[in-house]
Design a protein around this motif. Structure first.
Motif, PDB file in Angstrom:
ATOM      1  N   GLN A 154     -45.742   7.434  55.046  1.00 15.50           N
ATOM      2  CA  GLN A 154     -46.482   7.139  53.821  1.00 15.50           C
ATOM      3  C   GLN A 154     -47.836   6.486  54.107  1.00 15.50           C
ATOM      4  O   GLN A 154     -48.683   6.403  53.224  1.00 15.50           O
ATOM      5  CB  GLN A 154     -45.658   6.219  52.923  1.00 15.50           C
ATOM      6  CG  GLN A 154     -44.395   6.850  52.363  1.00 15.50           C
ATOM      7  CD  GLN A 154     -43.582   5.862  51.558  1.00 15.50           C
ATOM      8  OE1 GLN A 154     -43.090   4.846  52.071  1.00 15.50           O
ATOM      9  NE2 GLN A 154     -43.436   6.139  50.269  1.00 15.50           N
ATOM     10  N   PHE A 155     -48.013   6.040  55.345  1.00 16.22           N
ATOM     11  CA  PHE A 155     -49.242   5.347  55.726  1.00 16.22           C
ATOM     12  C   PHE A 155     -50.000   6.119  56.812  1.00 16.22           C
ATOM     13  O   PHE A 155     -50.876   5.573  57.472  1.00 16.22           O
ATOM     14  CB  PHE A 155     -48.912   3.935  56.200  1.00 16.22           C
ATOM     15  CG  PHE A 155     -48.232   3.114  55.143  1.00 16.22           C
ATOM     16  CD1 PHE A 155     -48.958   2.267  54.323  1.00 16.22           C
ATOM     17  CD2 PHE A 155     -46.857   3.214  54.940  1.00 16.22           C
ATOM     18  CE1 PHE A 155     -48.332   1.529  53.329  1.00 16.22           C
ATOM     19  CE2 PHE A 155     -46.224   2.485  53.946  1.00 16.22           C
ATOM     20  CZ  PHE A 155     -46.961   1.651  53.136  1.00 16.22           C
ATOM     21  N   GLY A 156     -49.655   7.393  56.980  1.00 11.61           N
ATOM     22  CA  GLY A 156     -50.276   8.219  58.008  1.00 11.61           C
ATOM     23  C   GLY A 156     -51.184   9.286  57.429  1.00 11.61           C
ATOM     24  O   GLY A 156     -51.021   9.721  56.286  1.00 11.61           O
ATOM     25  N   THR A 157     -52.135   9.728  58.248  1.00  8.12           N
ATOM     26  CA  THR A 157     -53.068  10.777  57.832  1.00  8.12           C
ATOM     27  C   THR A 157     -53.103  11.936  58.822  1.00  8.12           C
ATOM     28  O   THR A 157     -53.753  12.947  58.554  1.00  8.12           O
ATOM     29  CB  THR A 157     -54.496  10.199  57.704  1.00  8.12           C
ATOM     30  OG1 THR A 157     -54.881   9.617  58.955  1.00  8.12           O
ATOM     31  CG2 THR A 157     -54.556   9.135  56.612  1.00  8.12           C
ATOM     32  N   ASP A 158     -52.410  11.799  59.937  1.00 13.24           N
ATOM     33  CA  ASP A 158     -52.445  12.807  60.995  1.00 13.24           C
ATOM     34  C   ASP A 158     -51.019  13.216  61.335  1.00 13.24           C
ATOM     35  O   ASP A 158     -50.202  12.392  61.739  1.00 13.24           O
ATOM     36  CB  ASP A 158     -53.144  12.215  62.231  1.00 13.24           C
ATOM     37  CG  ASP A 158     -53.214  13.189  63.400  1.00 13.24           C
ATOM     38  OD1 ASP A 158     -52.775  14.349  63.245  1.00 13.24           O
ATOM     39  OD2 ASP A 158     -53.694  12.774  64.470  1.00 13.24           O
ATOM     40  N   ASP A 186     -46.912  14.007  53.278  1.00 10.97           N
ATOM     41  CA  ASP A 186     -45.866  14.075  52.251  1.00 10.97           C
ATOM     42  C   ASP A 186     -44.456  13.943  52.810  1.00 10.97           C
ATOM     43  O   ASP A 186     -43.467  14.038  52.070  1.00 10.97           O
ATOM     44  CB  ASP A 186     -45.977  15.381  51.459  1.00 10.97           C
ATOM     45  CG  ASP A 186     -45.785  16.624  52.328  1.00 10.97           C
ATOM     46  OD1 ASP A 186     -45.418  16.482  53.519  1.00 10.97           O
ATOM     47  OD2 ASP A 186     -46.004  17.737  51.816  1.00 10.97           O
ATOM     48  N   GLY A 187     -44.327  13.722  54.102  1.00 10.82           N
ATOM     49  CA  GLY A 187     -43.018  13.534  54.714  1.00 10.82           C
ATOM     50  C   GLY A 187     -42.357  14.803  55.208  1.00 10.82           C
ATOM     51  O   GLY A 187     -41.354  14.746  55.933  1.00 10.82           O
ATOM     52  N   GLY A 213     -50.212   2.347  60.949  1.00 11.91           N
ATOM     53  CA  GLY A 213     -50.621   2.569  59.563  1.00 11.91           C
ATOM     54  C   GLY A 213     -50.074   1.505  58.626  1.00 11.91           C
ATOM     55  O   GLY A 213     -50.801   0.990  57.754  1.00 11.91           O
ATOM     56  N   ILE A 214     -48.788   1.176  58.775  1.00  9.65           N
ATOM     57  CA  ILE A 214     -48.203   0.119  57.942  1.00  9.65           C
ATOM     58  C   ILE A 214     -48.849  -1.222  58.282  1.00  9.65           C
ATOM     59  O   ILE A 214     -49.143  -2.026  57.394  1.00  9.65           O
ATOM     60  CB  ILE A 214     -46.681   0.027  58.142  1.00  9.65           C
ATOM     61  CG1 ILE A 214     -46.005   1.359  57.808  1.00  9.65           C
ATOM     62  CG2 ILE A 214     -46.100  -1.074  57.264  1.00  9.65           C
ATOM     63  CD1 ILE A 214     -44.486   1.349  57.971  1.00  9.65           C
ATOM     64  N   ALA A 215     -49.077  -1.481  59.561  1.00  8.52           N
ATOM     65  CA  ALA A 215     -49.693  -2.740  59.975  1.00  8.52           C
ATOM     66  C   ALA A 215     -51.071  -2.907  59.342  1.00  8.52           C
ATOM     67  O   ALA A 215     -51.426  -3.991  58.862  1.00  8.52           O
ATOM     68  CB  ALA A 215     -49.796  -2.799  61.499  1.00  8.52           C
TER      69      ALA A 215
END
Length: 233
Positions: A154-158, A186-187, A213-215
């Motif tokens: 949910q916090f990624g773009t790649d 989108d998982g 990403g979460i960090a």
């Protein structure tokens, strides 16, 4: 025009925070806060994964009493005996261990969670853990359900990046907002490598390693909330 809660949390008044990241060797969460100009330190019973002057070797319960921390985030407390996936060992211990060992480790894990969750002099607290079983919940002082659960993707773009993973992470929050997803994935392509990690001495460490990403979202969103509160005090 009415200002939304999230606009307030993103206001970021110019005051660096004193942040303690407990039970972290990797420095991923610590470095995310420092990248935004905060005074962040990691703490663990073991040495940092890489050389740094911002890691304290010690018990987080001692270190959290050393200073007037603005925010305490305990990101990877020992959870083997607290999490649902390990509840079976409380009735049938693994080879070489006893039931007494298992229940003692459960009591120790619940005590650590209780101590960091109930610390009184730190105004904002976050504790990360997997889904807990009922025996753990019964042993934690002032237990309440997790505020939210998130997935790294949910916090990624790649799609090929480190955040595109499936690993449900529960967050217990005190005086902090729920995290807003910042990614574009989108998982559907998320990997399951955390759960499928090969058995071995280092498996626990790889399974507990945090995601950048979460960090980054924690540092940005929680840092903004804590700065706003400190500014208003």
């Amino acid at each position: 025009m009415q200002t939304s809660m999230f606009q307030l949390f993103d206001a970021h008044p110019n005051r660096p925070l004193k942040v303690l990241i407990g039970c972290e060797q990797s420095g991923i969460v610590r470095d995310a806060f420092n990248a935004l100009g905060h005074d962040a330190w990691s703490c663990d019973l073991m040495a940092a994964d890489r050389p740094t002057n911002r890691h304290i070797v010690g018990d987080v319960r001692d270190v959290m009493m050393w200073d007037d921390w603005d925010l305490l985030a305990v990101m990877h407390p020992p959870c083997t005996r607290l999490c649902n996936s390990g509840v079976r060992w409380l009735t049938t211990p693994p080879p070489g261990r006893t039931l007494a060992d298992m229940w003692q480790e459960l009591d120790e894990g619940a005590a650590l969670f209780s101590d960091v969750w109930n610390v009184e002099h730190i105004p904002m607290v976050a504790v990360e853990n997997p889904v807990m079983h009922r025996h753990a919940k019964e042993r934690i002082r002032n237990f309440r359900p997790a505020a939210q659960s998130v997935q790294p993707w949910q916090f990624g773009t790649d799609e090929a990046g480190p955040d595109n993973e499936k690993k449900r992470t529960c967050l217990w929050l005190r005086n902090l907002p729920k995290l807003r997803a910042t990614g574009t994935l989108d998982g559907s392509t998320a990997r399951d490598s955390v759960h499928k990690a090969s058995p071995g001495k280092g498996r626990w460490k790889e399974r507990s390693r945090f995601f950048p990403g979460i960090a980054a979202a924690m540092a940005d969103q929680w840092g903004g909330a804590a700065q706003l509160a400190a500014h208003a005090a």
